[in-house]
Design a protein around this motif. Sequence first.
Motif, PDB file in Angstrom:
ATOM      1  N   ALA A 221       0.893  -1.220   0.016  1.00  0.00           N
ATOM      2  CA  ALA A 221      -0.245  -0.026  -0.044  1.00  0.00           C
ATOM      3  C   ALA A 221       0.825   1.404   0.074  1.00  0.00           C
ATOM      4  N   ALA A 222       0.222   2.408  -0.305  1.00  0.00           N
ATOM      5  CA  ALA A 222       0.963   3.596  -0.367  1.00  0.00           C
ATOM      6  C   ALA A 222       1.440   4.055   1.117  1.00  0.00           C
ATOM      7  N   ALA A 223       2.539   4.837   0.886  1.00  0.00           N
ATOM      8  CA  ALA A 223       3.122   5.389   2.210  1.00  0.00           C
ATOM      9  C   ALA A 223       2.315   5.894   3.201  1.00  0.00           C
ATOM     10  N   ASP A 224       1.284   6.586   2.599  1.00  0.00           N
ATOM     11  CA  ASP A 224      -0.015   7.353   3.573  1.00  0.00           C
ATOM     12  C   ASP A 224      -1.090   6.447   4.031  1.00  0.00           C
ATOM     13  N   GLN A 225      -1.014   5.113   3.658  1.00  0.00           N
ATOM     14  CA  GLN A 225      -2.025   4.121   3.831  1.00  0.00           C
ATOM     15  C   GLN A 225      -1.520   2.993   4.959  1.00  0.00           C
ATOM     16  N   GLY A 226      -0.809   3.635   5.739  1.00  0.00           N
ATOM     17  CA  GLY A 226      -0.247   2.479   7.025  1.00  0.00           C
ATOM     18  C   GLY A 226      -1.707   2.517   7.633  1.00  0.00           C
ATOM     19  N   ARG A 227      -1.343   1.296   8.572  1.00  0.00           N
ATOM     20  CA  ARG A 227      -2.221   0.868   9.559  1.00  0.00           C
ATOM     21  C   ARG A 227      -2.637   1.932  10.535  1.00  0.00           C
ATOM     22  N   GLY A 228      -3.963   2.133  10.866  1.00  0.00           N
ATOM     23  CA  GLY A 228      -4.165   3.168  11.733  1.00  0.00           C
ATOM     24  C   GLY A 228      -3.994   4.632  11.310  1.00  0.00           C
ATOM     25  N   PHE A 229      -3.662   4.968  10.036  1.00  0.00           N
ATOM     26  CA  PHE A 229      -3.301   5.954   9.856  1.00  0.00           C
ATOM     27  C   PHE A 229      -4.526   7.147   9.844  1.00  0.00           C
ATOM     28  N   ARG A 230      -5.675   6.853   9.475  1.00  0.00           N
ATOM     29  CA  ARG A 230      -6.824   7.881   9.644  1.00  0.00           C
ATOM     30  C   ARG A 230      -7.856   7.362  10.454  1.00  0.00           C
ATOM     31  N   TRP A 231      -8.147   7.738  11.801  1.00  0.00           N
ATOM     32  CA  TRP A 231      -9.073   7.259  12.795  1.00  0.00           C
ATOM     33  C   TRP A 231     -10.704   7.404  11.983  1.00  0.00           C
ATOM     34  N   ALA A 232     -10.811   8.403  11.131  1.00  0.00           N
ATOM     35  CA  ALA A 232     -12.139   8.806  10.607  1.00  0.00           C
ATOM     36  C   ALA A 232     -12.549   7.931   9.620  1.00  0.00           C
ATOM     37  N   SER A 233     -11.524   7.012   9.088  1.00  0.00           N
ATOM     38  CA  SER A 233     -11.825   6.365   8.017  1.00  0.00           C
ATOM     39  C   SER A 233     -12.321   4.870   8.231  1.00  0.00           C
ATOM     40  N   ALA A 234     -13.211   4.321   7.547  1.00  0.00           N
ATOM     41  CA  ALA A 234     -13.319   2.877   7.699  1.00  0.00           C
ATOM     42  C   ALA A 234     -13.013   1.942   6.616  1.00  0.00           C
ATOM     43  N   GLY A 235     -11.722   2.535   6.274  1.00  0.00           N
ATOM     44  CA  GLY A 235     -10.871   1.294   5.388  1.00  0.00           C
ATOM     45  C   GLY A 235     -10.372   0.366   5.980  1.00  0.00           C
ATOM     46  N   THR A 236     -10.253  -0.750   5.542  1.00  0.00           N
ATOM     47  CA  THR A 236      -9.596  -1.949   6.025  1.00  0.00           C
ATOM     48  C   THR A 236      -8.474  -1.793   7.011  1.00  0.00           C
ATOM     49  N   VAL A 237      -7.428  -1.021   6.538  1.00  0.00           N
ATOM     50  CA  VAL A 237      -6.233  -0.852   7.341  1.00  0.00           C
ATOM     51  C   VAL A 237      -6.351   0.021   8.419  1.00  0.00           C
ATOM     52  N   PHE A 238      -7.344   1.146   8.320  1.00  0.00           N
ATOM     53  CA  PHE A 238      -7.577   2.168   8.958  1.00  0.00           C
ATOM     54  C   PHE A 238      -8.126   1.583  10.510  1.00  0.00           C
ATOM     55  N   SER A 239      -9.239   1.215  10.403  1.00  0.00           N
ATOM     56  CA  SER A 239     -10.117   0.971  11.571  1.00  0.00           C
ATOM     57  C   SER A 239     -10.666  -0.414  11.626  1.00  0.00           C
ATOM     58  N   GLU A 240     -10.296  -1.299  11.077  1.00  0.00           N
ATOM     59  CA  GLU A 240     -10.991  -2.703  10.869  1.00  0.00           C
ATOM     60  C   GLU A 240     -10.182  -3.981  11.308  1.00  0.00           C
ATOM     61  N   PHE A 241     -10.418  -4.782  11.662  1.00  0.00           N
ATOM     62  CA  PHE A 241      -9.888  -6.018  11.925  1.00  0.00           C
ATOM     63  C   PHE A 241     -10.574  -7.323  11.818  1.00  0.00           C
ATOM     64  N   ASN A 242      -9.940  -8.440  11.665  1.00  0.00           N
ATOM     65  CA  ASN A 242     -10.782  -9.704  11.683  1.00  0.00           C
ATOM     66  C   ASN A 242     -10.130 -10.669  12.315  1.00  0.00           C
ATOM     67  N   THR A 243     -10.870 -11.894  12.889  1.00  0.00           N
ATOM     68  CA  THR A 243     -10.470 -12.764  13.825  1.00  0.00           C
ATOM     69  C   THR A 243     -10.314 -14.091  12.852  1.00  0.00           C
ATOM     70  N   ILE A 244      -9.377 -13.963  12.223  1.00  0.00           N
ATOM     71  CA  ILE A 244      -8.774 -15.104  11.371  1.00  0.00           C
ATOM     72  C   ILE A 244      -7.532 -15.512  11.644  1.00  0.00           C
TER      73      ILE A 244
END
Length: 416
Positions: A299-322
């Motif tokens: 992913a792009a440098a500005d699309q790191g894990r937790g980088f946007r608290w307001a965004s529902a994108g997978t890496v920003f504010s979601e996880f799954n139990t797999i």
Amino acid sequence: MHHFQNSQSRCALAASRRRGFTLVELLVVIAIIGVLVGLLLPAVQAAREAARRMSCSNNFKQLGLALHNYHSAYNQLPRQYGGTWSDGNTPTDMNNRMQLSFLVGLTPFMEQQALWEQISNPNQSRVDGGTQSPPFPSMGAAPYVDQYVPWNTEIPTLRCPSDPGVGEPSMGRTNYAACLGDSIDMMDSGPIQINNGVLVRPTPSSVAQRAQAGCRGVFVAHRDMRFRDILDGLSNTVMCGEIATDLGDRNNRTIAAIENDTDEIRDEPDFCFHDGLVSPLRPRFWADGTGGGTVPTLAAADQGRGFRWASAGTVFSEFNTILPPNRELCLGGDPGDGVYVPGVATISSYHQGGAHILLSDGAVSFITDSIDAGDIHIGNVWSGGTGGAAVGSASPYGLWGSLGTRASGEVVSQDF
């Protein structure tokens, strides 16, 4: 008399010499002090990390309290992938495109009333100090618009003290994310479709039915969820989890590898590992071409894990139990879509050996990397699955998977 005075002088001289330390004595004392410092430093560091971990747990408890207060006020949980929408090619700075995370609605319940007032009303302020014309609308711009001030605000309650991540290229970081269950199928869309910029609400026999089969967590994209939906019990179901934010170091927990085919990851959850994308010499990092392995598309440098608290994108504010905690972040879809594609995204942290989870009853627990995660070579449960992946199956991913499902009828009888 003279002899007596000489004796006194010799005694005084001897006494003055006895008051000092020899070089050997000084060296011994210094060595002892060095050994004591060496023994104490790890204990001090461990005590500091224990304090940071406790502070992180307290933040999570505050988040749980905010979620329960929100539910008491509105009889539902805040929506993941919520916000405003208008059909057509509306400019992203005039519409948030229903991409807001559940954290946005929680701001007034986390002692962030002033921030909520900025979000819920038209706003002309810009990060660069200028004036937006026309003003940003109520509920804000899309969560990737970098000039919108609220989306760039760091909220202390959302940060783990053990996470050193700070500053650009992130916007406002979060260390806490929503649980979307034990399947990646439809996790980014839920029961709706958007075709050519037009919001489509499909019939139950199509997309909505598929979402009902695969979206098994407390939070479902684009859908209002309530505590009554958690049939397995609030104390047995994970609501939120901790995530480590990216530090720009190719860490495979915090920057995503993006593969072209979502189905491959759905059917083989550790696809990125089996495809040789993880460095064989440094298993916490992606291969970089110098120590073996296949260099992945990241992913792009500005699309790191937790980088946007307001965004529902997978890496920003979601996880799954797999995958178990602190495993690699592997998304599926067109790399051009960035992080707005589904994938395997587990919890992670900068604590030693695991990460925190928030159960639906508000309790906070620490999950270790060694938690029972079943057979990670079995595909996710979805509407077209067979065998252990068939609709309605118990989670293939052991205790960890069953904690992530809200209504699969599984009894959690093990400690975690």
